[in-house]
Structure formats: C-alpha cells, structure tokens
Design an enzyme around this catalytic site. Structure first.
Site, PDB file in Angstrom:
ATOM      1  N   LYS A 144      -1.558  -7.747 -13.371  1.00  0.00           N
ATOM      2  CA  LYS A 144      -0.285  -7.298 -13.932  1.00  0.00           C
ATOM      3  C   LYS A 144       0.314  -8.375 -14.852  1.00  0.00           C
ATOM      4  O   LYS A 144      -0.195  -9.488 -14.917  1.00  0.00           O
ATOM      5  CB  LYS A 144       0.682  -6.927 -12.807  1.00  0.00           C
ATOM      6  CG  LYS A 144       0.083  -5.942 -11.783  1.00  0.00           C
ATOM      7  CD  LYS A 144      -0.152  -4.552 -12.355  1.00  0.00           C
ATOM      8  CE  LYS A 144      -1.043  -3.636 -11.537  1.00  0.00           C
ATOM      9  NZ  LYS A 144      -0.614  -3.256 -10.226  1.00  0.00           N
TER      10      LYS A 144
HETATM   11  C1  LIG Z   1      -0.785  -2.505  -8.898  1.00  0.00           C
HETATM   12  C2  LIG Z   1      -0.170  -1.206  -8.569  1.00  0.00           C
HETATM   13  C3  LIG Z   1       0.498  -0.951  -7.349  1.00  0.00           C
HETATM   14  C4  LIG Z   1       0.440  -1.840  -6.142  1.00  0.00           C
HETATM   15  O1  LIG Z   1       0.721  -3.121  -6.319  1.00  0.00           O
HETATM   16  P1  LIG Z   1       0.164  -4.256  -5.329  1.00  0.00           P
HETATM   17  O2  LIG Z   1       0.980  -5.430  -5.765  1.00  0.00           O
HETATM   18  O3  LIG Z   1      -1.294  -4.419  -5.599  1.00  0.00           O
HETATM   19  O4  LIG Z   1       0.452  -3.845  -3.936  1.00  0.00           O
HETATM   20  C5  LIG Z   1       1.192   0.243  -7.213  1.00  0.00           C
HETATM   21  N1  LIG Z   1       1.183   1.169  -8.170  1.00  0.00           N
HETATM   22  C6  LIG Z   1       0.502   0.991  -9.315  1.00  0.00           C
HETATM   23  C7  LIG Z   1       0.537   2.066 -10.351  1.00  0.00           C
HETATM   24  C8  LIG Z   1      -0.205  -0.187  -9.550  1.00  0.00           C
HETATM   25  O5  LIG Z   1      -0.904  -0.338 -10.683  1.00  0.00           O
END
Ligand SMILES: *Cc1c(COP(=O)(O)O)cnc(C)c1O
Length: 339
Positions: A195
């Site tokens: 991210k």
């Molecule tokens: C990355 C992601 C999550 C979850 O995030 P984590 O930090 O890995 O728990 C939830 N929704 C979407 C659309 C994501 O891309």
C-alpha cells in the site's frame, strides 16, 4: 521476433519486477530507531502524532490507528453496531477482508455488482440489493479509483444506512476536489507493504463523528474505556471493560514508520500517476486489452493498474498470459478472484 521467455527465449528483464514493494528512506529508519530508544513502544506519543497528521492529511476530524487494515474494517463494522440478521452491501471485486469483517460480527455481506468502467460498486446495483435488513454499504475504491461516493452517500441517507469506505487502495486519491478519507461515515486504510504508506502491518479509520471515533478506540483496546497511557499520566489504576473488544493496537514503532512515510505520500502518488501514463501510452491502442480509466471528477491513487483481457480476440486465456508475463520476469497478479 525473438522467442518469448515462456517458449524458451530470453526474458525481457533480468530481475523479477515485483508486483508491489515498499520504499524506504534513511529518515524512515531514523524515525523507527528513535522510538526504539524511547520509553514507549506501543500506545505512546507516536500513535497520537501519526493519527493527528493522518487526519489532517485526508481532511477528517478523527483518525484511529489499528494493527492492520483488516482490524480497521472489523472495528468499523463494530462501531456501526452491525450484528446477526443485519446486512451490509459490498463489492465482490476486492480482497476478502472487505466482506470478512461483516462476517466477524455475525452479519451478512450482500454482494452487489460493479460498474463496467471502474469496477467499483454500481449505485443502481446497490439499490437492487437493499432490504429491510440492510444497515451498511461498504464500497471499495478499487485500484485507487474512488467509488461513486456522493451517489452512495445519498442512497445511504435516504435509507438510513452507514457507509464504511474501504480506501485501502486510495490514500492520496481525490473525489470532486477533496481527498479520500473525509467523506463517508468511516473510511479505512491499510499499511501493508504493497500500500501507499507501509508499516509492515497497520491500518487506520478516519471519521468526522466523535462518537464513532470513541467506539473505534474502545474496540481496539479490549473494550476498555481508558488507555494505559492515559492512566499512567493521571496516576489512575481503575478501569472498566465496557464491551468485548480486541487487542488491535498499532505500535509506536510502526506509527513512527507510518508518520515518516506519510511525509512523502504526494510524491508517491505522483510517481504512480507517471507510471500509469506510461502504461496508457504503451497499452491503450491494442485491441486485446482494456486499460483502466479515470473518471472526470476523481484523481486516482493508482494502487493497481488493472488490465482486462479481451478474451474474444485472443487465442489464449488469462492463465497462459499470466504464465508468459511471469516468464518474462514481470510480477503480475490477479486482482481479484471475486469474493
Ligand atoms: C490490503 C487490503 C485490505 C486489508 O488490509 P490488511 O492491512 O492487509 O489487513 C482490505 N481491503 C482491501 C481492498 C485491501 O486491498
């Protein structure tokens, strides 16, 4: 033309181009080391500062840090008071965490279809899914392109629903001139290494509602009404556990990293826009592919650049193309296998 790597030719690159990778600066390392030498490794001053700066950046009144994006979603569904018998309308084109968080509270995710252009929740499909059990809508800003937020919020208002926006892909994106994070009732973010801001594991919820922010803080700390640090500062020993919560706290170590990374978010998004433009130039004239679009009223954060294959004009399917790109050391992925 020389042979493709998948047919035994030489790959176009020597090293694997990873589909996602964190970036790290010396400042990030210094920020983390400073916390390691300090008194607070968790629930200390860095969490407060990260939350404050994050809220300021997205234009929300409150930000509540969580130990992951999934925990942030779980907390949001809890704060929205969803439970058994309740329904939340969400999209199938997402990571499974988006709908899992509804199941954690014993409620039911209802999958509505997406719009063809953005692959975001289609407002007309949301309307078709509303029942007298519907309590929430959970749009995802797929690939970093904001969902149709104003239409979704209007539907929510009309039907008395809460909107939890999963903006895991969309930190730094804009919708109608404002940053993502200040719109819905609650907006969630993830700090997983793929991210925009990465802390290893981590997440955030932003909201303009003080009561929701309080409930989110309660949930991430076992349902206890005060934090250990607040009690240490006021020499207080008594506390009440008023709900069943979890340990979903983000550490000060991770918060320092997140805060440091947040300082470069605009450059990060600008670089992604640059790469997206290069991809457009390279791919948009081909008949076998469709490239992602950007609607007039948004700025995408370009978490992903999803290419759709026009299978009618191709003699092979996704599996073969995936294998061929991997053989060329291009680290593509499928986003997503529908929930
Ligand atoms: C990355 C992601 C999550 C979850 O995030 P984590 O930090 O890995 O728990 C939830 N929704 C979407 C659309 C994501 O891309």
């Amino acid at each position: 033309m020389s042979a493709r790597a998948v047919h035994g030719g030489k790959p176009v690159r020597e090293r694997m181009l990873p589909y996602g990778r964190q970036s790290l600066r010396d400042e990030d390392i210094r920020a983390v080391v400073e916390v390691l030498r300090s008194d607070w490794w968790t629930t200390g001053p860095m969490v407060d500062e990260f939350e404050r700066e994050f809220a300021r950046y997205v234009g929300a009144q409150h930000a509540v840090a969580f130990s992951s994006g999934t925990a942030a979603l779980h907390g949001s569904v809890f704060a929205a008071h969803l439970g058994p018998g309740d329904e939340a309308i969400t999209t199938p084109i997402t990571f499974c965490a988006t709908s899992n968080c509804v199941l954690y509270l014993g409620a039911t995710p209802v999958l509505a279809d997406v719009s063809c252009d953005t692959l975001n929740l289609d407002p007309d499909e949301i309307l078709r899914c509303i029942t007298n059990r519907t309590r929430a809508i959970i749009p995802v800003d797929y690939a970093g392109h904001p969902a149709d937020l104003e239409t979704i919020l209007a539907i929510a208002e009309q039907h008395g629903l809460i909107v939890i926006e999963d903006a895991s892909h969309a930190l730094g994106a804009e919708y109608r001139g404002r940053r993502i994070g200040g719109y819905g009732h609650m907006t969630t973010f993830s700090f997983h290494p793929v991210k925009h801001v990465a802390t290893g594991e981590g997440g955030m919820v932003t909201t303009n509602d003080a009561a929701l922010a309080d409930r989110l803080r309660l949930f991430r700390n076992h349902g206890i009404a005060s934090s250990a640090r607040a009690r240490a500062l006021t020499a207080e020993w008594h506390y009440e556990m008023v709900e069943l919560g979890y340990n979903y706290r983000l550490t000060d170590i991770a918060s320092a990293l997140g805060l440091s990374q947040l300082r470069t978010i605009d450059e990060n998004v600008a670089r992604r826009q640059q790469i997206a433009r290069r991809y457009h130039e390279a791919f948009s004239s081909g008949v076998h592919l469709s490239c992602p679009i950007e609607r007039q009223d948004v700025i995408s954060a370009w978490h992903l650049y999803p290419i759709r294959l026009n299978l009618d004009s191709l003699r092979v399917g996704r599996t073969e193309i995936f294998a061929a790109l991997r053989a060329e050391t291009i680290g593509v992925n499928v986003h997503y296998i529908p929930v």
